[in-house]
Design a protein around this motif. Structure first.
Motif, PDB file in Angstrom:
ATOM      1  N   MET A   1     -36.638  82.869 -25.965  1.00 22.99           N
ATOM      2  CA  MET A   1     -36.825  82.325 -27.237  1.00 22.99           C
ATOM      3  C   MET A   1     -37.285  80.921 -27.067  1.00 22.99           C
ATOM      4  SD  MET A   1     -37.131  83.641 -30.241  1.00 22.99           S
ATOM      5  CE  MET A   1     -37.191  83.446 -31.784  1.00 22.99           C
ATOM      6  N   GLU A   2     -36.567  80.031 -26.323  1.00 22.64           N
ATOM      7  CA  GLU A   2     -36.931  78.565 -26.216  1.00 22.64           C
ATOM      8  C   GLU A   2     -38.472  78.435 -25.615  1.00 22.64           C
ATOM      9  OE1 GLU A   2     -35.395  75.738 -26.188  1.00 22.64           O
ATOM     10  OE2 GLU A   2     -34.197  76.725 -27.481  1.00 22.64           O
ATOM     11  N   THR A   3     -38.940  79.522 -24.796  1.00 24.32           N
ATOM     12  CA  THR A   3     -40.544  79.342 -24.376  1.00 24.32           C
ATOM     13  C   THR A   3     -41.140  79.528 -25.442  1.00 24.32           C
ATOM     14  OG1 THR A   3     -39.738  80.197 -22.193  1.00 24.32           O
ATOM     15  CG2 THR A   3     -41.994  80.271 -22.809  1.00 24.32           C
ATOM     16  N   PHE A   4     -40.897  80.332 -26.412  1.00 22.28           N
ATOM     17  CA  PHE A   4     -41.823  80.715 -27.597  1.00 22.28           C
ATOM     18  C   PHE A   4     -41.846  79.382 -28.455  1.00 22.28           C
ATOM     19  CE2 PHE A   4     -42.099  81.941 -32.156  1.00 22.28           C
ATOM     20  CZ  PHE A   4     -43.581  82.500 -32.129  1.00 22.28           C
ATOM     21  N   LYS A   5     -40.617  78.542 -28.488  1.00 22.14           N
ATOM     22  CA  LYS A   5     -40.543  77.575 -29.485  1.00 22.14           C
ATOM     23  C   LYS A   5     -41.517  76.346 -28.853  1.00 22.14           C
ATOM     24  CE  LYS A   5     -36.184  78.183 -31.727  1.00 22.14           C
ATOM     25  NZ  LYS A   5     -34.770  77.644 -31.703  1.00 22.14           N
ATOM     26  N   LYS A   6     -41.551  76.336 -27.510  1.00 20.25           N
ATOM     27  CA  LYS A   6     -42.206  75.127 -26.739  1.00 20.25           C
ATOM     28  C   LYS A   6     -43.736  75.566 -27.055  1.00 20.25           C
ATOM     29  CE  LYS A   6     -38.920  73.768 -23.316  1.00 20.25           C
ATOM     30  NZ  LYS A   6     -38.475  73.807 -21.890  1.00 20.25           N
ATOM     31  N   ALA A   8     -45.168  77.375 -29.350  1.00 22.82           N
ATOM     32  CA  ALA A   8     -45.304  77.316 -30.909  1.00 22.82           C
ATOM     33  C   ALA A   8     -45.591  75.565 -31.137  1.00 22.82           C
ATOM     34  CB  ALA A   8     -44.211  77.747 -31.785  1.00 22.82           C
ATOM     35  N   LYS A   9     -44.735  74.960 -30.567  1.00 24.32           N
ATOM     36  CA  LYS A   9     -44.776  73.271 -30.796  1.00 24.32           C
ATOM     37  C   LYS A   9     -46.066  73.008 -30.093  1.00 24.32           C
ATOM     38  CE  LYS A   9     -41.100  70.964 -30.604  1.00 24.32           C
ATOM     39  NZ  LYS A   9     -39.755  70.124 -30.017  1.00 24.32           N
TER      40      LYS A   9
END
Length: 62
Positions: A1-6, A8-9
């Motif tokens: 999930m952290e990778t997806f947030k990065k 997306a940012k």
């Protein structure tokens, strides 16, 4: 999930930069068109001076 947030940012930043560039491009294009339209009006309303012609009679002298 952290990778997806990065990801997306990063995508959001790229989209924001692209939107800013597009906005500047549109603003500059409109400014240039407005200046071209203004210059076209000036040339259209230009009246040449025929004061140096020998047969010229000025309205103020007649």
């Amino acid at each position: 999930m952290e990778t997806f947030k990065k990801i997306a940012k990063i995508v959001a930043i790229i989209i924001a930069v692209a939107a800013a560039v597009a906005g500047i491009y549109i603003a500059v294009t409109k400014l240039i068109e407005k200046k071209k339209a203004k210059n076209a009006d000036d040339r259209e309303n230009y009246v040449s001076c025929s004061c140096m012609e020998a047969d010229f009679i000025s309205e103020t002298q007649a």
